[in-house]
Design a protein around this motif. Structure first.
Motif, PDB file in Angstrom:
ATOM      1  N   VAL A 122      -4.212 -45.651  52.420  1.00  0.00           N
ATOM      2  CA  VAL A 122      -3.752 -47.237  52.779  1.00  0.00           C
ATOM      3  C   VAL A 122      -2.406 -47.324  52.796  1.00  0.00           C
ATOM      4  O   VAL A 122      -1.570 -46.807  52.276  1.00  0.00           O
ATOM      5  CB  VAL A 122      -4.471 -48.043  51.713  1.00  0.00           C
ATOM      6  N   GLU A 123      -1.967 -48.256  53.507  1.00  0.00           N
ATOM      7  CA  GLU A 123      -0.486 -48.920  53.607  1.00  0.00           C
ATOM      8  C   GLU A 123      -0.466 -50.216  53.304  1.00  0.00           C
ATOM      9  O   GLU A 123      -1.112 -51.044  53.632  1.00  0.00           O
ATOM     10  CB  GLU A 123       0.094 -48.242  54.938  1.00  0.00           C
ATOM     11  N   ARG A 124       0.774 -50.560  52.638  1.00  0.00           N
ATOM     12  CA  ARG A 124       0.869 -52.112  52.073  1.00  0.00           C
ATOM     13  C   ARG A 124       2.051 -52.432  53.273  1.00  0.00           C
ATOM     14  O   ARG A 124       3.046 -51.773  53.394  1.00  0.00           O
ATOM     15  CB  ARG A 124       1.420 -52.031  50.811  1.00  0.00           C
ATOM     16  N   HIS A 125       1.782 -53.785  53.731  1.00  0.00           N
ATOM     17  CA  HIS A 125       3.078 -54.155  54.411  1.00  0.00           C
ATOM     18  C   HIS A 125       3.294 -55.647  53.842  1.00  0.00           C
ATOM     19  O   HIS A 125       2.477 -56.782  53.872  1.00  0.00           O
ATOM     20  CB  HIS A 125       2.202 -54.414  55.877  1.00  0.00           C
ATOM     21  N   ARG A 126       4.238 -55.672  53.477  1.00  0.00           N
ATOM     22  CA  ARG A 126       4.855 -56.961  52.641  1.00  0.00           C
ATOM     23  C   ARG A 126       5.413 -57.910  53.863  1.00  0.00           C
ATOM     24  O   ARG A 126       6.361 -57.417  54.270  1.00  0.00           O
ATOM     25  CB  ARG A 126       5.700 -56.664  51.573  1.00  0.00           C
ATOM     26  N   HIS A 127       4.854 -59.175  53.633  1.00  0.00           N
ATOM     27  CA  HIS A 127       5.327 -60.223  54.682  1.00  0.00           C
ATOM     28  C   HIS A 127       6.265 -61.089  53.954  1.00  0.00           C
ATOM     29  O   HIS A 127       5.881 -61.958  53.092  1.00  0.00           O
ATOM     30  CB  HIS A 127       4.246 -60.734  55.381  1.00  0.00           C
ATOM     31  N   PRO A 128       7.510 -61.096  54.161  1.00  0.00           N
ATOM     32  CA  PRO A 128       8.682 -61.638  53.322  1.00  0.00           C
ATOM     33  C   PRO A 128       8.576 -63.380  53.788  1.00  0.00           C
ATOM     34  O   PRO A 128       9.548 -63.976  54.069  1.00  0.00           O
ATOM     35  CB  PRO A 128       9.893 -61.039  53.750  1.00  0.00           C
ATOM     36  N   ALA A 129       7.533 -64.014  53.687  1.00  0.00           N
ATOM     37  CA  ALA A 129       7.333 -65.148  54.306  1.00  0.00           C
ATOM     38  C   ALA A 129       6.669 -66.096  53.207  1.00  0.00           C
ATOM     39  O   ALA A 129       6.520 -65.518  51.861  1.00  0.00           O
ATOM     40  CB  ALA A 129       6.363 -65.455  55.310  1.00  0.00           C
ATOM     41  N   TRP A 130       6.685 -67.272  53.333  1.00  0.00           N
ATOM     42  CA  TRP A 130       5.848 -68.172  52.150  1.00  0.00           C
ATOM     43  C   TRP A 130       4.615 -69.044  52.774  1.00  0.00           C
ATOM     44  O   TRP A 130       4.868 -69.607  53.854  1.00  0.00           O
ATOM     45  CB  TRP A 130       6.874 -69.106  51.419  1.00  0.00           C
ATOM     46  N   PRO A 131       3.473 -68.752  52.088  1.00  0.00           N
ATOM     47  CA  PRO A 131       3.118 -68.259  50.825  1.00  0.00           C
ATOM     48  C   PRO A 131       3.332 -66.481  51.183  1.00  0.00           C
ATOM     49  O   PRO A 131       3.112 -66.106  52.182  1.00  0.00           O
ATOM     50  CB  PRO A 131       1.654 -68.602  50.536  1.00  0.00           C
ATOM     51  N   PRO A 132       3.538 -65.726  50.219  1.00  0.00           N
ATOM     52  CA  PRO A 132       3.695 -64.200  50.126  1.00  0.00           C
ATOM     53  C   PRO A 132       2.356 -63.774  50.630  1.00  0.00           C
ATOM     54  O   PRO A 132       1.356 -64.153  50.233  1.00  0.00           O
ATOM     55  CB  PRO A 132       4.193 -63.973  48.723  1.00  0.00           C
ATOM     56  N   ARG A 133       2.367 -62.877  51.602  1.00  0.00           N
ATOM     57  CA  ARG A 133       1.147 -62.544  52.240  1.00  0.00           C
ATOM     58  C   ARG A 133       1.468 -60.991  52.250  1.00  0.00           C
ATOM     59  O   ARG A 133       2.451 -60.273  52.892  1.00  0.00           O
ATOM     60  CB  ARG A 133       0.934 -62.885  53.282  1.00  0.00           C
ATOM     61  N   VAL A 134       0.516 -59.948  51.713  1.00  0.00           N
ATOM     62  CA  VAL A 134       0.733 -58.667  51.865  1.00  0.00           C
ATOM     63  C   VAL A 134      -0.549 -58.252  52.677  1.00  0.00           C
ATOM     64  O   VAL A 134      -1.672 -58.742  52.417  1.00  0.00           O
ATOM     65  CB  VAL A 134       0.551 -58.020  50.603  1.00  0.00           C
ATOM     66  N   LEU A 135      -0.351 -57.439  53.605  1.00  0.00           N
ATOM     67  CA  LEU A 135      -1.470 -56.946  54.479  1.00  0.00           C
ATOM     68  C   LEU A 135      -1.649 -55.493  54.208  1.00  0.00           C
ATOM     69  O   LEU A 135      -0.858 -54.745  53.897  1.00  0.00           O
ATOM     70  CB  LEU A 135      -1.346 -56.673  55.851  1.00  0.00           C
ATOM     71  N   TYR A 136      -3.007 -54.985  53.820  1.00  0.00           N
ATOM     72  CA  TYR A 136      -3.370 -53.686  53.797  1.00  0.00           C
ATOM     73  C   TYR A 136      -4.090 -53.219  54.867  1.00  0.00           C
ATOM     74  O   TYR A 136      -4.827 -53.776  55.233  1.00  0.00           O
ATOM     75  CB  TYR A 136      -4.301 -53.654  52.361  1.00  0.00           C
ATOM     76  N   THR A 137      -3.563 -52.078  55.466  1.00  0.00           N
ATOM     77  CA  THR A 137      -4.242 -51.394  56.270  1.00  0.00           C
ATOM     78  C   THR A 137      -4.259 -49.960  56.107  1.00  0.00           C
ATOM     79  O   THR A 137      -3.651 -49.453  55.371  1.00  0.00           O
ATOM     80  CB  THR A 137      -2.982 -51.450  57.707  1.00  0.00           C
ATOM     81  N   LEU A 138      -5.213 -49.419  56.873  1.00  0.00           N
ATOM     82  CA  LEU A 138      -5.526 -47.976  56.743  1.00  0.00           C
ATOM     83  C   LEU A 138      -4.589 -47.155  57.637  1.00  0.00           C
ATOM     84  O   LEU A 138      -3.992 -47.771  58.699  1.00  0.00           O
ATOM     85  CB  LEU A 138      -6.814 -47.622  57.400  1.00  0.00           C
ATOM     86  N   THR A 139      -4.159 -46.090  57.194  1.00  0.00           N
ATOM     87  CA  THR A 139      -3.369 -45.064  57.947  1.00  0.00           C
ATOM     88  C   THR A 139      -4.522 -44.536  58.928  1.00  0.00           C
ATOM     89  O   THR A 139      -5.482 -44.457  58.922  1.00  0.00           O
ATOM     90  CB  THR A 139      -2.495 -44.236  57.030  1.00  0.00           C
ATOM     91  N   PRO A 140      -3.722 -43.683  59.882  1.00  0.00           N
ATOM     92  CA  PRO A 140      -4.584 -42.738  60.564  1.00  0.00           C
ATOM     93  C   PRO A 140      -5.591 -41.853  59.756  1.00  0.00           C
ATOM     94  O   PRO A 140      -6.729 -41.639  60.196  1.00  0.00           O
ATOM     95  CB  PRO A 140      -3.576 -41.888  61.465  1.00  0.00           C
ATOM     96  N   THR A 141      -4.902 -41.266  58.688  1.00  0.00           N
ATOM     97  CA  THR A 141      -5.679 -40.782  57.678  1.00  0.00           C
ATOM     98  C   THR A 141      -6.847 -41.242  57.358  1.00  0.00           C
ATOM     99  O   THR A 141      -7.933 -40.811  57.182  1.00  0.00           O
ATOM    100  CB  THR A 141      -4.497 -39.977  56.601  1.00  0.00           C
ATOM    101  N   GLY A 142      -6.489 -42.442  56.956  1.00  0.00           N
ATOM    102  CA  GLY A 142      -7.526 -43.145  56.297  1.00  0.00           C
ATOM    103  C   GLY A 142      -8.537 -43.628  57.402  1.00  0.00           C
ATOM    104  O   GLY A 142      -9.895 -43.664  57.106  1.00  0.00           O
ATOM    105  N   HIS A 143      -8.086 -44.005  58.589  1.00  0.00           N
ATOM    106  CA  HIS A 143      -9.126 -44.245  59.471  1.00  0.00           C
ATOM    107  C   HIS A 143     -10.287 -42.842  59.960  1.00  0.00           C
ATOM    108  O   HIS A 143     -11.281 -43.076  60.097  1.00  0.00           O
ATOM    109  CB  HIS A 143      -8.597 -44.748  60.987  1.00  0.00           C
ATOM    110  N   SER A 144      -9.531 -41.702  59.734  1.00  0.00           N
ATOM    111  CA  SER A 144     -10.200 -40.592  59.947  1.00  0.00           C
ATOM    112  C   SER A 144     -11.222 -40.426  58.814  1.00  0.00           C
ATOM    113  O   SER A 144     -12.128 -39.520  59.073  1.00  0.00           O
ATOM    114  CB  SER A 144      -9.360 -39.540  60.191  1.00  0.00           C
ATOM    115  N   LEU A 145     -11.237 -41.270  57.912  1.00  0.00           N
ATOM    116  CA  LEU A 145     -12.444 -41.088  56.757  1.00  0.00           C
ATOM    117  C   LEU A 145     -13.805 -41.601  57.383  1.00  0.00           C
ATOM    118  O   LEU A 145     -15.025 -41.521  56.759  1.00  0.00           O
ATOM    119  CB  LEU A 145     -12.073 -42.026  55.539  1.00  0.00           C
ATOM    120  N   GLY A 146     -13.495 -42.340  58.656  1.00  0.00           N
ATOM    121  CA  GLY A 146     -14.983 -43.058  59.179  1.00  0.00           C
ATOM    122  C   GLY A 146     -15.800 -41.990  59.174  1.00  0.00           C
ATOM    123  O   GLY A 146     -17.132 -42.463  58.652  1.00  0.00           O
ATOM    124  N   PRO A 147     -15.769 -40.963  59.890  1.00  0.00           N
ATOM    125  CA  PRO A 147     -16.875 -39.991  60.230  1.00  0.00           C
ATOM    126  C   PRO A 147     -17.465 -39.454  58.813  1.00  0.00           C
ATOM    127  O   PRO A 147     -18.668 -38.983  58.647  1.00  0.00           O
ATOM    128  CB  PRO A 147     -16.062 -38.808  60.748  1.00  0.00           C
TER     129      PRO A 147
END
Lengths: 136, 136
Positions: free
Chosen positions: A83-108
DNA sequence: CTGAATCCCTGCCGATACTG
DNA sequence: CAGTATCGGCAGGGATTCAG
């Protein structure tokens, strides 16, 4: 049955690298299980497989999951490169969590786990696993 | 990534049955992980994938595994329908442990776990899991 | 030879309360 | 909104010992 099915491709358990005699962290199987280990872990991954999510969205999708454990899981999955964290420096503070390619490869991998569990607990599973709530 | 890869076959995470919001023991993924759960479990299965084994042979193959845990694992795997005990009423008393068909079908599952772990920890794994001995 | 019983210790997970 | 700090209960796993 002492013989071995003939003609199957090289792989487990015949791979010589699978000859470890103790649960070492270098074993690929252990690596994957370590990544998947822990209550709620697979559910968090599943949620992220469906798309990026904010902390609050994850909490909404998994209401019974406490803040502490969700936080723990996200740290754990970030450390393991899933997983990767993506901090958005806006207001309200929003943080997005996304899967890395490695994470996506956990699908199978999750699919394989699903398939076995579905088949083993299916209608004609005379020898299938009992429903003893062994928990993961 | 907010879109979804097009055209892939129905499966996780799109299967509606994957909509559980808590780690319930009925989830196929949890069922499989529960079967695989516990230190030494996968190594015992691997050993039995190679052929039938007696208690002593298992102990010899996994020297660092204590009697209690080996016994526990064999009971657990028998309860979950992965392993069968075959008592031979001879002397010395010999007991053979064999995989059930269900147990043998764990082969591809372990292979999937192996493949991901091998790839994620491979040479070009910039985002791969760290080697933190998280243990399984 | 094949286990079961006991003891203890460690680490996970959950609840609650609090911060930037 | 997005987390962290702290505490306690409980189960898993290892060593040792005993039994069929």
């Amino acid at each position: 049955m002492t013989h071995r099915t003939v003609g199957h491709p090289p792989g487990l358990p015949d791979d010589p690298r699978a000859d470890v005699t103790a649960p070492t962290p270098e074993c690929p199987v252990e690596i994957t299980l370590a990544v998947l280990q822990g209550r709620w872990t697979t559910l968090v991954i599943r949620e992220l497989l469906r798309g990026d999510r904010s902390y609050g969205e994850l909490r909404a999708a998994l209401p019974a999951l406490s803040d502490k454990v969700l936080s723990d899981r996200l740290v754990q999955l970030t450390r393991t490169g899933v997983v990767e964290r993506h901090r958005h420096p806006a207001w309200p503070p929003r943080v997005l969590y996304t899967l890395t390619p490695t994470g996506h490869s956990l699908g199978p991998v999750l699919q394989a786990l699903w398939d076995w569990g579905a088949r083993a607990s299916g209608p004609d599973s005379a020898t299938g696993p009992s429903r003893t709530p062994t928990r993961v």
